[in-house]
Design a protein around this motif. Structure first.
Motif, PDB file in Angstrom:
ATOM      1  N   TRP A  93      23.374 -52.980 -34.439  1.00 45.34           N
ATOM      2  CA  TRP A  93      23.198 -52.045 -33.328  1.00 45.34           C
ATOM      3  C   TRP A  93      21.800 -52.055 -32.701  1.00 45.34           C
ATOM      4  O   TRP A  93      21.676 -52.134 -31.471  1.00 45.34           O
ATOM      5  CB  TRP A  93      23.572 -50.621 -33.765  1.00 45.34           C
ATOM      6  CG  TRP A  93      23.391 -49.619 -32.682  1.00 45.34           C
ATOM      7  CD1 TRP A  93      23.903 -49.667 -31.414  1.00 45.34           C
ATOM      8  CD2 TRP A  93      22.618 -48.421 -32.746  1.00 45.34           C
ATOM      9  NE1 TRP A  93      23.507 -48.579 -30.694  1.00 45.34           N
ATOM     10  CE2 TRP A  93      22.716 -47.791 -31.489  1.00 45.34           C
ATOM     11  CE3 TRP A  93      21.867 -47.814 -33.741  1.00 45.34           C
ATOM     12  CZ2 TRP A  93      22.082 -46.587 -31.210  1.00 45.34           C
ATOM     13  CZ3 TRP A  93      21.249 -46.603 -33.475  1.00 45.34           C
ATOM     14  CH2 TRP A  93      21.350 -46.009 -32.212  1.00 45.34           C
ATOM     15  N   PRO A  94      20.702 -51.982 -33.467  1.00 45.95           N
ATOM     16  CA  PRO A  94      19.378 -51.990 -32.816  1.00 45.95           C
ATOM     17  C   PRO A  94      19.151 -53.228 -31.940  1.00 45.95           C
ATOM     18  O   PRO A  94      18.565 -53.131 -30.862  1.00 45.95           O
ATOM     19  CB  PRO A  94      18.412 -51.941 -33.998  1.00 45.95           C
ATOM     20  CG  PRO A  94      19.180 -51.237 -35.071  1.00 45.95           C
ATOM     21  CD  PRO A  94      20.578 -51.747 -34.928  1.00 45.95           C
ATOM     22  N   PHE A  95      19.624 -54.386 -32.404  1.00 47.45           N
ATOM     23  CA  PHE A  95      19.504 -55.592 -31.589  1.00 47.45           C
ATOM     24  C   PHE A  95      20.443 -55.543 -30.392  1.00 47.45           C
ATOM     25  O   PHE A  95      20.081 -55.944 -29.281  1.00 47.45           O
ATOM     26  CB  PHE A  95      19.819 -56.823 -32.444  1.00 47.45           C
ATOM     27  CG  PHE A  95      19.866 -58.114 -31.665  1.00 47.45           C
ATOM     28  CD1 PHE A  95      18.692 -58.734 -31.236  1.00 47.45           C
ATOM     29  CD2 PHE A  95      21.082 -58.709 -31.351  1.00 47.45           C
ATOM     30  CE1 PHE A  95      18.738 -59.918 -30.517  1.00 47.45           C
ATOM     31  CE2 PHE A  95      21.138 -59.893 -30.631  1.00 47.45           C
ATOM     32  CZ  PHE A  95      19.959 -60.499 -30.211  1.00 47.45           C
ATOM     33  N   SER A  96      21.632 -55.028 -30.611  1.00 43.25           N
ATOM     34  CA  SER A  96      22.679 -55.044 -29.588  1.00 43.25           C
ATOM     35  C   SER A  96      22.337 -54.212 -28.367  1.00 43.25           C
ATOM     36  O   SER A  96      22.851 -54.470 -27.273  1.00 43.25           O
ATOM     37  CB  SER A  96      23.997 -54.557 -30.189  1.00 43.25           C
ATOM     38  OG  SER A  96      25.074 -54.753 -29.319  1.00 43.25           O
ATOM     39  N   VAL A  97      21.456 -53.203 -28.541  1.00 46.45           N
ATOM     40  CA  VAL A  97      21.091 -52.347 -27.402  1.00 46.45           C
ATOM     41  C   VAL A  97      19.591 -52.362 -27.117  1.00 46.45           C
ATOM     42  O   VAL A  97      19.142 -51.706 -26.179  1.00 46.45           O
ATOM     43  CB  VAL A  97      21.557 -50.893 -27.625  1.00 46.45           C
ATOM     44  CG1 VAL A  97      23.061 -50.822 -27.756  1.00 46.45           C
ATOM     45  CG2 VAL A  97      20.865 -50.256 -28.830  1.00 46.45           C
ATOM     46  N   ASN A  98      18.806 -53.081 -27.940  1.00 48.69           N
ATOM     47  CA  ASN A  98      17.344 -53.093 -27.846  1.00 48.69           C
ATOM     48  C   ASN A  98      16.785 -51.696 -28.085  1.00 48.69           C
ATOM     49  O   ASN A  98      16.332 -51.003 -27.173  1.00 48.69           O
ATOM     50  CB  ASN A  98      16.851 -53.642 -26.512  1.00 48.69           C
ATOM     51  CG  ASN A  98      15.338 -53.849 -26.493  1.00 48.69           C
ATOM     52  OD1 ASN A  98      14.622 -53.424 -27.406  1.00 48.69           O
ATOM     53  ND2 ASN A  98      14.834 -54.504 -25.457  1.00 48.69           N
ATOM     54  N   ILE A  99      16.824 -51.308 -29.346  1.00 47.66           N
ATOM     55  CA  ILE A  99      16.243 -50.037 -29.784  1.00 47.66           C
ATOM     56  C   ILE A  99      15.568 -50.281 -31.133  1.00 47.66           C
ATOM     57  O   ILE A  99      15.809 -51.301 -31.788  1.00 47.66           O
ATOM     58  CB  ILE A  99      17.335 -48.937 -29.909  1.00 47.66           C
ATOM     59  CG1 ILE A  99      16.694 -47.543 -29.997  1.00 47.66           C
ATOM     60  CG2 ILE A  99      18.246 -49.195 -31.085  1.00 47.66           C
ATOM     61  CD1 ILE A  99      17.709 -46.398 -29.970  1.00 47.66           C
ATOM     62  N   ALA A 100      14.693 -49.362 -31.516  1.00 45.53           N
ATOM     63  CA  ALA A 100      14.028 -49.395 -32.822  1.00 45.53           C
ATOM     64  C   ALA A 100      13.175 -50.643 -33.018  1.00 45.53           C
ATOM     65  O   ALA A 100      12.910 -51.055 -34.147  1.00 45.53           O
ATOM     66  CB  ALA A 100      15.056 -49.272 -33.961  1.00 45.53           C
ATOM     67  N   GLY A 101      12.762 -51.259 -31.910  1.00 44.03           N
ATOM     68  CA  GLY A 101      11.857 -52.389 -32.001  1.00 44.03           C
ATOM     69  C   GLY A 101      12.499 -53.694 -32.412  1.00 44.03           C
ATOM     70  O   GLY A 101      11.792 -54.675 -32.671  1.00 44.03           O
ATOM     71  N   THR A 159      17.338 -59.625 -40.297  1.00 42.93           N
ATOM     72  CA  THR A 159      18.152 -58.428 -40.498  1.00 42.93           C
ATOM     73  C   THR A 159      19.387 -58.468 -39.615  1.00 42.93           C
ATOM     74  O   THR A 159      20.494 -58.113 -40.051  1.00 42.93           O
ATOM     75  CB  THR A 159      17.334 -57.163 -40.181  1.00 42.93           C
ATOM     76  OG1 THR A 159      16.180 -57.123 -41.028  1.00 42.93           O
ATOM     77  CG2 THR A 159      18.158 -55.916 -40.415  1.00 42.93           C
ATOM     78  N   THR A 160      19.207 -58.918 -38.388  1.00 44.27           N
ATOM     79  CA  THR A 160      20.339 -59.032 -37.464  1.00 44.27           C
ATOM     80  C   THR A 160      21.341 -60.061 -37.970  1.00 44.27           C
ATOM     81  O   THR A 160      22.554 -59.860 -37.912  1.00 44.27           O
ATOM     82  CB  THR A 160      19.831 -59.419 -36.068  1.00 44.27           C
ATOM     83  OG1 THR A 160      18.851 -58.458 -35.644  1.00 44.27           O
ATOM     84  CG2 THR A 160      20.964 -59.443 -35.059  1.00 44.27           C
ATOM     85  N   ILE A 161      20.840 -61.177 -38.471  1.00 43.35           N
ATOM     86  CA  ILE A 161      21.708 -62.209 -39.032  1.00 43.35           C
ATOM     87  C   ILE A 161      22.440 -61.689 -40.264  1.00 43.35           C
ATOM     88  O   ILE A 161      23.646 -61.922 -40.440  1.00 43.35           O
ATOM     89  CB  ILE A 161      20.904 -63.471 -39.369  1.00 43.35           C
ATOM     90  CG1 ILE A 161      20.369 -64.122 -38.093  1.00 43.35           C
ATOM     91  CG2 ILE A 161      21.744 -64.467 -40.165  1.00 43.35           C
ATOM     92  CD1 ILE A 161      19.420 -65.268 -38.339  1.00 43.35           C
ATOM     93  N   SER A 162      21.724 -60.965 -41.119  1.00 42.32           N
ATOM     94  CA  SER A 162      22.328 -60.437 -42.341  1.00 42.32           C
ATOM     95  C   SER A 162      23.457 -59.460 -42.033  1.00 42.32           C
ATOM     96  O   SER A 162      24.493 -59.461 -42.707  1.00 42.32           O
ATOM     97  CB  SER A 162      21.255 -59.751 -43.201  1.00 42.32           C
ATOM     98  OG  SER A 162      21.830 -59.182 -44.356  1.00 42.32           O
ATOM     99  N   ASP A 163      23.270 -58.632 -41.012  1.00 39.63           N
ATOM    100  CA  ASP A 163      24.323 -57.703 -40.626  1.00 39.63           C
ATOM    101  C   ASP A 163      25.572 -58.469 -40.203  1.00 39.63           C
ATOM    102  O   ASP A 163      26.699 -58.120 -40.574  1.00 39.63           O
ATOM    103  CB  ASP A 163      23.845 -56.804 -39.487  1.00 39.63           C
ATOM    104  CG  ASP A 163      24.878 -55.774 -39.078  1.00 39.63           C
ATOM    105  OD1 ASP A 163      24.871 -54.679 -39.670  1.00 39.63           O
ATOM    106  OD2 ASP A 163      25.695 -56.062 -38.184  1.00 39.63           O
TER     107      ASP A 163
END
Length: 578
Positions: A272-280, A287-291
């Motif tokens: 989610w943070p990557f998907s919407v550009n939030i939380a830096g 982390t994005t790959i691991s998710d």
């Protein structure tokens, strides 16, 4: 899609997941699979549903058309009338399946028959047939009903009304399409979610209700005769979420049927943070790959490894609903390359969600050709890329060499071009052990004149799509003072060749200001936007609606590496820079 409610549920699930990651207090439910009844050893011979799922790869969604709600029918949410040429284009672009969401809400008669509007159903069936004529697999479902009447199915205070409507609608759809090709599959309900009229209910109760829905769905379809006796049925997890408990519940439902013509489905829109550009989270990081990998691993372990085919009925990025600029383009391309690679390695089919913002439904061309090129290449091979597709060079650094690490994914670098001009190995750049180094003497040729992108360097590889690296001449961005209101506050920015990556907002005590104040890093589009043609960064009304009066310190993070502080003061509806 018109995802107001749909997005809310996805974000609810993602926030819970992300909050768990932050707190690190709740362990992953690694042993949940042991609760699955009669779980079998990994299947080595592909089953009917596994073969069917793989035959659907890759797939595409005709979103925001027949699932739209409104008096103008399929055009209610801004898309043009679906044409035969559009369906032909989908086939020509390499897709093998199409999901055609259908919303019954507002298109059925009164109880108890709930007769579907015949004109609308006939028109919908015409598009289904167009797809079949192109040799495409077709997935039919009932869609945004999930957020209207269908969320009350089996509610304690519904007296069976919603289940009666559900059964009536699927009885009609099953009978209407029972003679259609086996390439038509039925999905029981999109992104199911259940509640009482009086309020929410527990996840366990929701999973019980979903099991009842899926059971009724299967009974209706199988008893309707014709090709429906062996038609492929697609059953979703609760919320189409990939958590262990939801997957376990659906596995138990499916295994109880002993029916070889059933697939499972879930949806995936990224970390989610990557998907919407939030939380830096601005890059396709570990982390994005691991998710992503853990999500597909869970689904694989529960279903595919046990002989049940899986189709990801929707995948993409949540940011696409608001802005194509929310995520840095190179990072976006890496995500799509990786998800197609990893899903394929797990035998899981993917169906791209497109609400009209990806493939233009008037010109029949891709709004982002590089995205499509990446998708197409990733269906058969891996793509290669550099650490970033953006290079930023100041005048003082114009003669310095620039090194770029490559992720080759099994490929080899063939050449580098600037337009039609091939760069000379040893003169313009060097290459060793996966590292490309642009010579300062070559870079210096471009660092003069106006700021901005001065060259597009195209890397070509032995396989996969080309990778573009943009060489930018820049100097430190400059922010100017401004006054305005909370309806939308514009900060004048001389970007000077750089681009905004993310934005922080904090109060004087260091706590987060604005919406989602659990993080100081704000969500693109929701809290702020950047416009490079008008040279402003805009703080939205939504940002200020969640802000207290007083001083707010903004930190603007630029892709070139600079972090620039900018203070504003909010007083009622007035805003000014300090």
């Amino acid at each position: 899609m018109k995802k107001t409610k749909k997005l809310l549920m996805l974000l609810t699930a993602c926030v819970l997941t992300f909050s768990t990651c932050l707190a690190k207090t709740e362990p992953t439910k690694a042993n949940a699979a042991t609760k699955v009844k009669n779980i079998k050893a990994a299947v080595t011979t592909k089953t009917n549903s596994q073969t069917y799922a793989e035959s659907m790869q890759p797939g595409w969604n005709l979103g925001n058309s027949f699932d739209s709600v409104g008096s103008t029918g399929e055009t209610s949410w801004g898309n043009p009338v679906v044409t035969q040429q559009l369906i032909q284009t989908i086939k020509s672009q390499g897709f093998k399946s199409i999901r055609i969401p259908f919303t019954a809400y507002g298109r059925v008669g009164a109880a108890p028959n709930y007769t579907i509007d015949s004109t609308y159903l006939t028109r919908y069936a015409q598009v289904v047939q167009w797809a079949l004529d192109q040799g495409l697999y077709v997935m039919i479902n009932i869609h945004h009903d999930s957020w209207e009447w269908a969320e009350y199915i089996n509610a304690d205070d519904d007296n069976g009304v919603s289940m009666t409507e559900y059964k009536a609608i699927w009885t009609q759809l099953a009978n209407y399409f029972k003679s259609y090709s086996s390439k038509v599959c039925f999905e029981s309900l999109n992104e199911p979610y259940f509640k009482n009229h009086s309020g929410d209910v527990s996840t366990d109760i929701q999973m019980q209700r979903l099991s009842a829905v899926n059971t009724q769905f299967r009974t209706i379809v199988r008893n309707s005769g014709g090709n429906n006796t062996s038609r492929m049925l697609v059953l979703p997890t609760l919320n189409t979420n990939n958590s262990d408990d939801r997957c376990t519940s659906l596995y138990n439902t499916i295994s109880g049927f002993n029916d070889p013509y059933i697939m499972a489905t879930f949806h995936y829109y990224g970390y989610w943070p990557f998907s919407v550009n939030i939380a830096g989270t601005t890059t396709f990081d570990s982390t994005t790959i691991s998710d992503l990998t853990s999500s597909f691993d869970r689904v694989y372990n529960h279903f595919t490894a046990n002989g049940i085919g899986v189709v990801t009925g929707e995948y993409g990025l949540l940011a696409f609903d608001s802005s194509s600029s929310a995520i840095e383009h190179g990072e976006l391309l890496k995500y799509f390359d990786y998800i197609n690679y990893y899903a394929k390695s797990k035998g899981i089919a993917l169906m791209l969600w497109d609400n009209g913002n990806l493939l233009n439904r008037t010109s029949y061309t891709w709004n982002d050709q590089a995205l499509y090129n990446t998708l197409k290449a990733s269906w058969t091979s891996r793509n290669s890329y550099s650490t970033s597709d953006m290079l930023f060079v100041k005048y003082a650094d114009r003669t310095k060499d620039i090194s770029m690490n490559l992720t080759l994914n099994g490929n080899t670098l063939s050449s580098i071009y600037n337009g039609s001009t091939k760069l000379v190995l040893g003169t313009d750049y060097t290459y060793s052990n996966g590292i490309v180094t642009l010579k300062g003497s070559y870079v210096n040729k471009f660092i003069s004149g106006s700021y901005g992108t001065k060259a597009t360097l195209t890397m070509k590889f032995s396989a996969g799509v080309d990778w573009n690296v943009f060489l930018n001449y820049y100097t430190t961005p400059v922010l100017s003072s401004a006054t305005g209101t909370t309806s939308g506050f514009n900060i004048p920015v001389a970007f000077n060749g750089s681009k905004l990556s993310t934005l922080e907002a904090v109060y004087s005590d260091g706590s987060g200001a604005g919406p989602q104040n659990w993080t100081t890093y704000k969500q693109y589009s929701d809290a702020y936007t950047a416009n490079y043609s008008t040279n402003v960064v805009t703080l939205t009304s939504n940002f200020f609606s969640a802000c207290n009066d007083g001083v707010i310190t903004l930190k603007l993070h630029f892709q070139s590496g600079e972090i620039i502080q900018y203070n504003i003061t909010k007083s009622g509806t007035s805003v000014k820079s300090n």
